[in-house]
Write an enzyme that holds these catalytic residues in place. Structure first.
Site, short mmCIF file in Angstrom:
data_model
loop_
_atom_site.label_atom_id
_atom_site.label_comp_id
_atom_site.label_asym_id
_atom_site.label_seq_id
_atom_site.Cartn_x
_atom_site.Cartn_y
_atom_site.Cartn_z
N ASP A 88 -30.28 -14.54 12.11
CA ASP A 88 -29.56 -14.24 13.34
C ASP A 88 -29.84 -15.35 14.35
O ASP A 88 -30.91 -15.96 14.34
CB ASP A 88 -30.05 -12.92 13.94
CG ASP A 88 -29.52 -11.70 13.21
OD1 ASP A 88 -28.94 -11.84 12.12
OD2 ASP A 88 -29.70 -10.58 13.74
N HIS A 144 -33.65 -15.39 5.60
CA HIS A 144 -33.22 -14.95 4.28
C HIS A 144 -32.57 -16.09 3.51
O HIS A 144 -32.21 -17.12 4.07
CB HIS A 144 -32.24 -13.77 4.41
CG HIS A 144 -32.88 -12.52 4.92
ND1 HIS A 144 -32.93 -11.35 4.19
CD2 HIS A 144 -33.52 -12.24 6.08
CE1 HIS A 144 -33.55 -10.40 4.88
NE2 HIS A 144 -33.92 -10.93 6.04
N SER A 247 -37.76 -19.44 16.74
CA SER A 247 -37.71 -20.89 16.59
C SER A 247 -36.36 -21.32 16.05
O SER A 247 -35.33 -20.82 16.47
CB SER A 247 -38.85 -21.38 15.70
OG SER A 247 -39.00 -22.77 15.87
#
Length: 284
Positions: A88, A144, A247
């Site tokens: 995200d 992911h 980050s």
């Protein structure tokens, strides 16, 4: 703005990050409840998508920050040849890697070789594609897999821990190639690809699913590890690591893959949405 940039060079990055590392793991109830509620309110964090929506249930701020999503909150787009967004956040930049150079922002660029730690590691990406995704404090902070992949090598590269917020990315030359980072190399039937987890000031803690906490400790030398013998294989959409604070993650793809041209700077993205395609028949 100039003062904010100047502070990036003056602040003791690692000392500040060590203090935050400790503070985000303190189990003192009033402290962690206050800190979590501040972040939720300030950044409008959507807790309805969390597996545990009750912010008071988290034992530490870091447990909240690395929270899992509830089942069904994300789904992988497309078929097996569709590359997925690994996190995200917001798009920082995407595009073609031109003669081994990666665009950062506003005329800034850096080489794939310095990002990955060697010319040999960068060779497969000389004319490939990249996507840089910035994770803000409001985002889901697990990373992911964009595709099925076997882990072939990792490289922990020492460096500074500049902020990776947009103001710093625009102002600090070669920022992503200067910050402490963990490079994870994978391969599958289409070829190699890499995920680069970039540390940042106050948020420079990185974990992987195969080794747990990797950063800290901070590196003093480049540490490259061959990983093939461990036979670590991760499926498309599976978690591969996490930032214990926020980050940036950079995806590097070889020539023949593409990143969607619709993913322009500042576009919001969700983990699992379409990032690009293997074996593209036309450039993005």
């Amino acid at each position: 703005m100039k003062a904010k940039v100047a502070l990036q060079y003056i602040l003791p990055h690692r000392a500040c990050s060590r203090v935050v590392y400790w503070a985000t793991r303190w189990r003192f109830g009033p402290w962690k409840h206050w800190l979590i509620s501040q972040i939720v309110r300030r950044y409008d964090v959507d807790m309805s998508q969390a597996a545990e929506p009750d912010i008071r249930s988290y034992p530490t701020f870091n447990a909240f920050f690395t929270r899992a999503l509830k089942a069904g909150a994300r789904a992988p787009a497309g078929d097996a040849d569709t590359l997925l967004c690994p996190a995200d956040g917001k798009i920082s930049q995407t595009g073609r890697i031109e003669n081994g150079r990666i665009f950062q922002a506003k005329g800034q660029s850096y080489s794939a070789a310095e990002l990955l730690g060697s010319e040999e590691a960068a060779a497969p990406y000389r004319n490939g594609h990249f996507a840089t995704i910035y994770l803000s404090p409001r985002d889901y902070h697990r990373v992911h897999m964009p595709a099925d992949g076997a882990l072939t090598a990792t490289t922990h590269i020492p460096g500074r821990i500049f902020s990776v917020a947009p103001f710093a990315v625009e102002a600090i030359p070669r920022l992503f190639a200067r910050n402490e980072r963990l490079v994870c190399h994978f391969e599958n039937q289409h070829g190699p690809f890499a995920l680069v987890l970039v540390g940042a000031i106050l948020v420079s803690s990185i974990s992987t699913v195969w080794d747990g906490l990797v950063v800290p400790p901070y590196a003093s030398n480049i540490t490259a590890r061959e990983q093939r013998a461990r036979n670590i294989r991760l499926a498309r959409f599976e978690e591969m690591g996490r930032f214990n604070m926020g980050s940036t993650v950079i995806v590097l793809l070889p020539e023949g893959a593409s990143v969607d041209a619709t993913l322009t700077p500042l576009a919001p993205v969700k983990m699992g949405q379409r990032l690009g395609q293997w074996n593209a028949t036309h450039p993005s």
